[in-house]
Write an enzyme that holds these catalytic residues in place. Structure first.
Site, PDB file in Angstrom:
ATOM      1  N   ASP A 174       0.862  -1.172   0.000  1.00  0.00           N
ATOM      2  CA  ASP A 174       0.000   0.000   0.000  1.00  0.00           C
ATOM      3  C   ASP A 174       0.909   1.236   0.000  1.00  0.00           C
ATOM      4  O   ASP A 174       2.096   1.145   0.320  1.00  0.00           O
ATOM      5  CB  ASP A 174      -0.877  -0.050   1.265  1.00  0.00           C
ATOM      6  CG  ASP A 174      -1.694   1.198   1.475  1.00  0.00           C
ATOM      7  OD1 ASP A 174      -2.326   1.655   0.509  1.00  0.00           O
ATOM      8  OD2 ASP A 174      -1.714   1.712   2.606  1.00  0.00           O
ATOM      9  N   ASP A 215      -0.314   5.069   0.908  1.00  0.00           N
ATOM     10  CA  ASP A 215      -0.613   6.087   1.917  1.00  0.00           C
ATOM     11  C   ASP A 215      -0.491   5.525   3.334  1.00  0.00           C
ATOM     12  O   ASP A 215      -1.064   4.473   3.645  1.00  0.00           O
ATOM     13  CB  ASP A 215      -2.020   6.630   1.705  1.00  0.00           C
ATOM     14  CG  ASP A 215      -2.150   7.376   0.393  1.00  0.00           C
ATOM     15  OD1 ASP A 215      -1.844   8.566   0.368  1.00  0.00           O
ATOM     16  OD2 ASP A 215      -2.529   6.746  -0.622  1.00  0.00           O
ATOM     17  N   GLU A 227      -1.573  10.693   4.037  1.00  0.00           N
ATOM     18  CA  GLU A 227      -2.674  10.297   3.166  1.00  0.00           C
ATOM     19  C   GLU A 227      -2.774  11.400   2.111  1.00  0.00           C
ATOM     20  O   GLU A 227      -3.101  12.552   2.428  1.00  0.00           O
ATOM     21  CB  GLU A 227      -3.990  10.185   3.947  1.00  0.00           C
ATOM     22  CG  GLU A 227      -4.014   9.073   4.984  1.00  0.00           C
ATOM     23  CD  GLU A 227      -4.217   7.689   4.364  1.00  0.00           C
ATOM     24  OE1 GLU A 227      -4.760   7.620   3.248  1.00  0.00           O
ATOM     25  OE2 GLU A 227      -3.820   6.700   5.013  1.00  0.00           O
ATOM     26  N   ARG A 251     -14.936  12.178  -1.071  1.00  0.00           N
ATOM     27  CA  ARG A 251     -13.766  13.019  -0.792  1.00  0.00           C
ATOM     28  C   ARG A 251     -13.242  13.702  -2.050  1.00  0.00           C
ATOM     29  O   ARG A 251     -12.894  14.882  -2.040  1.00  0.00           O
ATOM     30  CB  ARG A 251     -12.661  12.181  -0.136  1.00  0.00           C
ATOM     31  CG  ARG A 251     -12.952  11.796   1.304  1.00  0.00           C
ATOM     32  CD  ARG A 251     -11.882  10.869   1.859  1.00  0.00           C
ATOM     33  NE  ARG A 251     -11.919   9.565   1.208  1.00  0.00           N
ATOM     34  CZ  ARG A 251     -10.933   8.664   1.285  1.00  0.00           C
ATOM     35  NH1 ARG A 251      -9.830   8.951   1.970  1.00  0.00           N
ATOM     36  NH2 ARG A 251     -11.046   7.502   0.688  1.00  0.00           N
ATOM     37  N   SER A 289      -2.316   1.067  -4.722  1.00  0.00           N
ATOM     38  CA  SER A 289      -2.873   2.093  -3.854  1.00  0.00           C
ATOM     39  C   SER A 289      -4.295   2.466  -4.235  1.00  0.00           C
ATOM     40  O   SER A 289      -4.630   2.537  -5.417  1.00  0.00           O
ATOM     41  CB  SER A 289      -1.987   3.354  -3.922  1.00  0.00           C
ATOM     42  OG  SER A 289      -2.575   4.431  -3.223  1.00  0.00           O
ATOM     43  N   GLY A 290      -5.099   2.725  -3.196  1.00  0.00           N
ATOM     44  CA  GLY A 290      -6.407   3.299  -3.415  1.00  0.00           C
ATOM     45  C   GLY A 290      -6.304   4.796  -3.633  1.00  0.00           C
ATOM     46  O   GLY A 290      -7.320   5.474  -3.828  1.00  0.00           O
ATOM     47  N   LYS A 322      -6.853  -4.697  -5.136  1.00  0.00           N
ATOM     48  CA  LYS A 322      -5.575  -5.043  -4.511  1.00  0.00           C
ATOM     49  C   LYS A 322      -5.410  -6.562  -4.463  1.00  0.00           C
ATOM     50  O   LYS A 322      -4.318  -7.093  -4.698  1.00  0.00           O
ATOM     51  CB  LYS A 322      -5.495  -4.439  -3.104  1.00  0.00           C
ATOM     52  CG  LYS A 322      -5.409  -2.918  -3.105  1.00  0.00           C
ATOM     53  CD  LYS A 322      -5.125  -2.352  -1.716  1.00  0.00           C
ATOM     54  CE  LYS A 322      -4.952  -0.847  -1.770  1.00  0.00           C
ATOM     55  NZ  LYS A 322      -4.382  -0.271  -0.546  1.00  0.00           N
ATOM     56  N   ASP A 367      -2.145  -0.660   5.941  1.00  0.00           N
ATOM     57  CA  ASP A 367      -2.598  -0.172   7.246  1.00  0.00           C
ATOM     58  C   ASP A 367      -4.100   0.005   7.350  1.00  0.00           C
ATOM     59  O   ASP A 367      -4.618   0.239   8.436  1.00  0.00           O
ATOM     60  CB  ASP A 367      -1.933   1.179   7.560  1.00  0.00           C
ATOM     61  CG  ASP A 367      -2.512   2.307   6.713  1.00  0.00           C
ATOM     62  OD1 ASP A 367      -2.980   3.305   7.290  1.00  0.00           O
ATOM     63  OD2 ASP A 367      -2.504   2.188   5.476  1.00  0.00           O
ATOM     64  N   ASN A 393      -9.148  -1.464   3.582  1.00  0.00           N
ATOM     65  CA  ASN A 393      -9.140  -1.902   2.181  1.00  0.00           C
ATOM     66  C   ASN A 393      -7.908  -2.738   1.846  1.00  0.00           C
ATOM     67  O   ASN A 393      -7.794  -3.275   0.736  1.00  0.00           O
ATOM     68  CB  ASN A 393      -9.250  -0.700   1.237  1.00  0.00           C
ATOM     69  CG  ASN A 393      -8.063   0.235   1.311  1.00  0.00           C
ATOM     70  OD1 ASN A 393      -7.498   0.469   2.377  1.00  0.00           O
ATOM     71  ND2 ASN A 393      -7.671   0.790   0.181  1.00  0.00           N
TER      72      ASN A 393
END
Length: 290
Positions: free
Chosen positions: A82, A84, A91, A127, A171-172, A216, A239, A242
């Site tokens: 991941d 962030d 983030e 967001r 990554s998301g 992922k 972390d 997701n």
């Protein structure tokens, strides 16, 4: 046979011989080997002790992480990471939101999404919508002024790659950031979401399909199949909620400084060490770091 690894924060180096040898003796383990004095040590165990998690909790109060895993096959051939709050200390969407003047609102949504309280895709869409109209140039400004790398990341990537591992950043977050992070640290490939831009400004939308938990897991499946390796040969680190899918699929799923609800679902929890902990739990000594 199993290996117990004890780890402290490298900047504190507060892992002492008494702690290591007392636990080794209590569990009738093998000879203790120091991977980095004051920072990481390990010893063999014939089985996983029944009081593992009680001991883990006690060590947490001392600022020490404890990882127990099978001795066989712990050096992995692929790293799936991941970005962030894992490979970087921020983030990215929170930093963009701060510049846009909606920082507090977005940070609250991010925290709840990463803790598994909100649907990831819905939370991301909401967001990103709050970023509508933000100049695209702000992305470069955030990268230059606000993004810092998680300690140990360069050593982790360089050492695993020097020993034949393939590395993937998944990554998301957004491609604008993963390109910088992957290029700087040396990832072999990266996957992320794309922020849509029109006339030099963010549109408040993200390209579909949105990369989240399922994507992922798909990355782990696709890349390991392409490499001809099993899921057991993969180390994944993250972390947030997701990340749980890929952490559960990987042979070693590492919850790094994770939200409590996430860490509780993982056997490998690193709360005090940095990213070099991922090398120590594979058996690398500090003098073997690339």
């Amino acid at each position: 046979m199993f290996i117990a690894t004890l780890l402290s924060a490298p900047e504190k180096a507060n892992l002492d011989r008494v702690t290591v040898e007392s636990l080794r003796d209590a569990w009738a383990g093998g000879a203790a080997e120091w991977l980095n004095p004051g920072v990481a040590a390990e010893f063999e165990l014939p089985e996983v002790p029944a009081n593992r998690w009680q001991v883990w909790e006690g060590l947490q109060r001392l600022g020490v992480d404890l990882v127990i895993q099978p001795a066989e096959g712990r050096q992995k051939r692929m790293l799936l990471a991941d970005m962030d709050s894992t490979m970087i200390q921020q983030e990215c969407i929170d930093e963009l939101a701060d510049v846009a003047g909606v920082g507090d609102r977005v940070k609250d949504i991010t925290a709840r999404a990463m803790n598994g309280e909100l649907d990831f895709e819905g939370a991301l869409t909401e967001r990103v919508g709050l970023l509508k109209g933000l100049p695209q140039s702000v992305i470069g400004q955030v990268i230059a002024e606000r993004i810092t790398f998680m300690p140990g990341g360069r050593e982790l990537l360089a050492t695993m790659k020097a020993n034949g591992a393939y590395t993937v950043l998944v990554s998301g977050g957004f491609t604008a950031f993963t390109g910088h992070v992957a290029g700087t640290l040396g990832f072999d490939e990266a996957r992320a979401n794309t922020l849509l831009v029109a006339d030099g400004h963010l549109t408040g939308e993200v390209a579909r399909p949105i990369l989240g938990r399922e994507a992922k897991m798909q990355a782990l499946t696709e890349v390991s199949a392409r490499l001809g390796i099993t899921h057991d040969q993969v180390m994944a680190v993250g972390d947030g909620a997701n990340d749980l899918g890929m952490l559960g699929m990987a042979g070693a799923g590492v919850a790094l400084h994770a939200k409590p609800a996430v860490a509780a679902q993982c056997d490998i929890r690193i709360n005090h060490g940095d990213l070099t902990a991922l090398l120590y739990i594979q058996g690398y000594r500090v003098d073997q770091f690339a």
